[in-house]
Design a protein around this motif. Structure first.
Motif, PDB file in Angstrom:
ATOM      1  N   GLN A   1      12.211  25.392  36.058  1.00  0.00           N
ATOM      2  CA  GLN A   1      11.335  26.428  35.518  1.00  0.00           C
ATOM      3  C   GLN A   1      11.622  27.813  36.092  1.00  0.00           C
ATOM      4  O   GLN A   1      11.263  28.825  35.490  1.00  0.00           O
ATOM      5  CB  GLN A   1       9.873  26.075  35.790  1.00  0.00           C
ATOM      6  CG  GLN A   1       9.401  24.831  35.050  1.00  0.00           C
ATOM      7  CD  GLN A   1       7.916  24.651  35.152  1.00  0.00           C
ATOM      8  OE1 GLN A   1       7.335  24.736  36.245  1.00  0.00           O
ATOM      9  NE2 GLN A   1       7.266  24.398  34.017  1.00  0.00           N
ATOM     10  N   LYS A   2      12.261  27.835  37.280  1.00  0.00           N
ATOM     11  CA  LYS A   2      12.522  29.111  37.946  1.00  0.00           C
ATOM     12  C   LYS A   2      13.915  29.063  38.562  1.00  0.00           C
ATOM     13  O   LYS A   2      14.416  27.994  38.924  1.00  0.00           O
ATOM     14  CB  LYS A   2      11.481  29.380  39.038  1.00  0.00           C
ATOM     15  CG  LYS A   2      10.050  29.412  38.524  1.00  0.00           C
ATOM     16  CD  LYS A   2       9.066  29.268  39.661  1.00  0.00           C
ATOM     17  CE  LYS A   2       7.670  28.991  39.123  1.00  0.00           C
ATOM     18  NZ  LYS A   2       6.712  28.638  40.196  1.00  0.00           N
TER      19      LYS A   2
ATOM     20  N   GLU B   1      15.669  31.939  28.127  1.00  0.00           N
ATOM     21  CA  GLU B   1      15.645  30.551  27.671  1.00  0.00           C
ATOM     22  C   GLU B   1      16.904  29.834  28.126  1.00  0.00           C
ATOM     23  O   GLU B   1      18.020  30.337  27.981  1.00  0.00           O
ATOM     24  CB  GLU B   1      15.532  30.491  26.146  1.00  0.00           C
ATOM     25  CG  GLU B   1      15.327  29.070  25.626  1.00  0.00           C
ATOM     26  CD  GLU B   1      14.953  29.019  24.156  1.00  0.00           C
ATOM     27  OE1 GLU B   1      15.787  28.534  23.371  1.00  0.00           O
ATOM     28  OE2 GLU B   1      13.843  29.467  23.812  1.00  0.00           O
ATOM     29  N   MET B   2      16.700  28.667  28.707  1.00  0.00           N
ATOM     30  CA  MET B   2      17.803  27.803  29.123  1.00  0.00           C
ATOM     31  C   MET B   2      17.483  26.379  28.706  1.00  0.00           C
ATOM     32  O   MET B   2      16.362  25.914  28.934  1.00  0.00           O
ATOM     33  CB  MET B   2      18.004  27.834  30.650  1.00  0.00           C
ATOM     34  CG  MET B   2      18.536  29.129  31.207  1.00  0.00           C
ATOM     35  SD  MET B   2      18.813  28.972  33.000  1.00  0.00           S
ATOM     36  CE  MET B   2      19.543  30.562  33.348  1.00  0.00           C
ATOM     37  N   ALA B   3      18.436  25.694  28.134  1.00  0.00           N
ATOM     38  CA  ALA B   3      18.252  24.302  27.713  1.00  0.00           C
ATOM     39  C   ALA B   3      16.972  24.144  26.898  1.00  0.00           C
ATOM     40  O   ALA B   3      16.193  23.193  27.084  1.00  0.00           O
ATOM     41  CB  ALA B   3      18.239  23.380  28.930  1.00  0.00           C
ATOM     42  N   ASN B   4      16.713  25.114  26.009  1.00  0.00           N
ATOM     43  CA  ASN B   4      15.588  25.073  25.064  1.00  0.00           C
ATOM     44  C   ASN B   4      14.214  25.154  25.711  1.00  0.00           C
ATOM     45  O   ASN B   4      13.230  24.662  25.153  1.00  0.00           O
ATOM     46  CB  ASN B   4      15.673  23.812  24.194  1.00  0.00           C
ATOM     47  CG  ASN B   4      16.955  23.766  23.388  1.00  0.00           C
ATOM     48  OD1 ASN B   4      17.348  24.758  22.774  1.00  0.00           O
ATOM     49  ND2 ASN B   4      17.612  22.612  23.397  1.00  0.00           N
ATOM     50  N   HIS B   5      14.138  25.785  26.896  1.00  0.00           N
ATOM     51  CA  HIS B   5      12.828  26.044  27.481  1.00  0.00           C
ATOM     52  C   HIS B   5      12.901  27.313  28.331  1.00  0.00           C
ATOM     53  O   HIS B   5      13.986  27.702  28.789  1.00  0.00           O
ATOM     54  CB  HIS B   5      12.329  24.841  28.303  1.00  0.00           C
ATOM     55  CG  HIS B   5      13.097  24.606  29.569  1.00  0.00           C
ATOM     56  ND1 HIS B   5      14.245  23.845  29.621  1.00  0.00           N
ATOM     57  CD2 HIS B   5      12.878  25.041  30.835  1.00  0.00           C
ATOM     58  CE1 HIS B   5      14.706  23.811  30.860  1.00  0.00           C
ATOM     59  NE2 HIS B   5      13.896  24.535  31.626  1.00  0.00           N
ATOM     60  N   PRO B   6      11.753  27.977  28.544  1.00  0.00           N
ATOM     61  CA  PRO B   6      11.762  29.244  29.287  1.00  0.00           C
ATOM     62  C   PRO B   6      11.998  29.022  30.783  1.00  0.00           C
ATOM     63  O   PRO B   6      11.489  28.070  31.378  1.00  0.00           O
ATOM     64  CB  PRO B   6      10.358  29.810  29.028  1.00  0.00           C
ATOM     65  CG  PRO B   6       9.516  28.622  28.712  1.00  0.00           C
ATOM     66  CD  PRO B   6      10.421  27.644  28.018  1.00  0.00           C
ATOM     67  N   VAL B   7      12.776  29.914  31.379  1.00  0.00           N
ATOM     68  CA  VAL B   7      13.043  29.891  32.819  1.00  0.00           C
ATOM     69  C   VAL B   7      12.821  31.297  33.366  1.00  0.00           C
ATOM     70  O   VAL B   7      13.300  32.287  32.796  1.00  0.00           O
ATOM     71  CB  VAL B   7      14.496  29.437  33.121  1.00  0.00           C
ATOM     72  CG1 VAL B   7      14.775  29.496  34.623  1.00  0.00           C
ATOM     73  CG2 VAL B   7      14.737  28.026  32.596  1.00  0.00           C
ATOM     74  N   THR B   8      12.072  31.384  34.448  1.00  0.00           N
ATOM     75  CA  THR B   8      11.846  32.655  35.132  1.00  0.00           C
ATOM     76  C   THR B   8      12.981  32.888  36.116  1.00  0.00           C
ATOM     77  O   THR B   8      13.227  32.053  36.998  1.00  0.00           O
ATOM     78  CB  THR B   8      10.501  32.630  35.887  1.00  0.00           C
ATOM     79  OG1 THR B   8       9.438  32.433  34.949  1.00  0.00           O
ATOM     80  CG2 THR B   8      10.269  33.930  36.642  1.00  0.00           C
TER      81      THR B   8
END
Length: 445
Positions: free
Chosen positions: A73-74, A219-226
């Motif tokens: 996620q981060k 977005e990375m691997a189809n999900h949000p990343v901070t």
């Protein structure tokens, strides 16, 4: 069972390249350690293989994103300082990652100081000794006048931690912790970039400065990343201690360098302190922090290789040793010095050294190693005292590689009886500090 939510951290040192996944309690749940062989730059000098390093970072993260048990996620980055990555308009690198130990031409350095007020005045203003390439901002001056064909292609010069962030965000930025790492870029008396950068038309390649806590959402691997902006490793190592301590302390962050950091001391530097490699860093909130540096990691590496060769031992042998009071007393009781240092200059602290190393005087590896560490820790104490004086600090933390060296730690305890010395649970201090910077709860000190 759901995926474990994690923060991904790259912790890029000169020697070890590390990648971690931390859970929501900052507990390490996954790691990768890697080393790279140096290549050479166009002058034949050793340098970090930037293209290989970049590929390793991208591939390592790509693999971690595919792990079914984790949800990243981060993402943030901790990396060594005094190193710039130069990019053109299209974002491609236009030069090697020059080694900060590369020789800086003496005539060019003398010319620079003549133009900008003299060596003494300049070093005082920028709160850093004269360190050649280690004053990484001067690399830009060197490129302008000695490699204009490269300099002319530069659109952005990024500090190494921010380069790794750029790889994923596409945002060219800088942060205070990287700017304040003995770069010769910052005028501490004016709390702004030094005027030489504007006069040389170099300021234009230095990107916007953002807070070290700044983040981007991608977005990375189809999900949000901070994604964080990256942080200088020594500054990152300080963060877990600031969060967990109410009383003043000093941190010795060890690795290639031993960086003694007193976040409670921002006193002005004397000329003598500058000569002894005492300087100011900039903290993540823009405040001056007094630090001193000692090149003990590289010194230890070289000396230990000579000891292994002399005594016919395998690498890693010293790690099996535990502290022995009798061997220490024997080392302390010897009247003279028996080691000549490869890099360190004891004379700067009015400490003597042997004219040449006397390995033939030792009966075995243990005796020689204790003697070496005894002489090394004398220098470490002298360096530490530069940031200790004038402050009411009674606690010292050691993190990084020397954290696990029981002999080193016990010798310091003997030589600093008035200071409580702790080896800590933050052996991954730089990585954990970088993780805290992208924590959604934020950091307030």
């Amino acid at each position: 069972m759901g995926k474990t939510k994690v923060t991904a951290i790259f912790d890029i040192g000169k020697t070890n390249k590390k990648f971690f996944l931390f859970d929501e309690n900052l507990k390490e749940v996954y790691r990768v350690y890697h080393r790279l062989e140096y290549e050479t730059d166009e002058d034949g000098d050793p340098c970090e293989p930037l293209e290989t390093l970049t590929s390793w970072v991208k591939e390592t993260l790509e693999h971690a994103l595919s792990l079914p048990e984790f949800l990243i996620q981060k993402l943030n980055f901790s990396a060594y300082g005094a190193s710039l990555v130069h990019l053109d308009e299209s974002g491609k690198t236009v030069a090697p990652l020059y080694n900060y130990l590369k020789e800086f031409p003496e005539d060019l350095l003398a010319e620079f100081y003549r133009k900008y007020g003299g060596k003494q005045a300049f070093c005082t203003a920028t709160s850093s000794p004269s360190l050649g390439m280690l004053n990484s901002g001067l690399q830009l001056y060197w490129l302008k006048y000695r490699k204009p064909e490269i300099f002319g292609k530069i659109r952005h010069s990024l500090h190494l931690p921010q380069y790794f962030s750029y790889l994923f965000t596409g945002k060219a930025i800088s942060d205070y912790t990287s700017i304040g790492c003995h770069t010769a870029l910052w005028d501490f008396s004016k709390n702004d970039y030094h005027h030489w950068l504007k006069e040389e038309e170099i300021l234009k390649v230095l990107p916007e400065v953002v807070k070290t806590t700044h983040t981007y959402s991608i977005e990375m691997a189809n999900h949000p990343v901070t994604v964080g902006v990256g942080v200088h490793d020594s500054s990152a190592a300080l963060i877990p201690y600031l969060k967990s301590n109410d009383e003043p302390f000093i941190l010795i962050s060890t690795g290639t360098w031993a960086i003694s950091i007193n976040p409670f001391n921002s006193s002005a530097l004397t000329l003598e302190e500058l000569k002894q490699d005492c300087l100011h860093f900039i903290g993540m909130n823009g405040q001056a922090i007094k630090i001193s540096r000692l090149f003990i990691g590289e010194e230890h590496k070289v000396q230990i290789e000579w000891l292994y060769a002399h005594f016919g031992l395998e690498k890693g042998y010293y790690k099996e040793l535990s502290f022995d009071k009798n061997l220490y007393q024997k080392a302390k009781s010897h009247p003279g010095k028996r080691f000549q240092f490869a890099y360190l200059k004891p004379e700067l602290f009015d400490i003597s050294q042997a004219s040449q190393t006397q390995l033939e005087t030792f009966g075995d590896f243990e005796e020689a190693y204790y003697c070496f560490l005894h002489e090394l820790t004398d220098l470490q104490v002298a360096s530490l005292n530069l940031v200790l004086k004038g402050s009411d600090v009674k606690k010292l933390f050691i993190d990084g590689g020397f954290n696990a060296n029981e002999i080193f730690v016990e010798m310091l305890r003997d030589k600093l009886p008035e200071i409580k010395i702790e080896t800590t649970d933050f052996a991954l201090g730089s990585a954990q500090g970088a993780a805290m910077l992208v924590d959604e709860k934020g950091i307030e000190f």
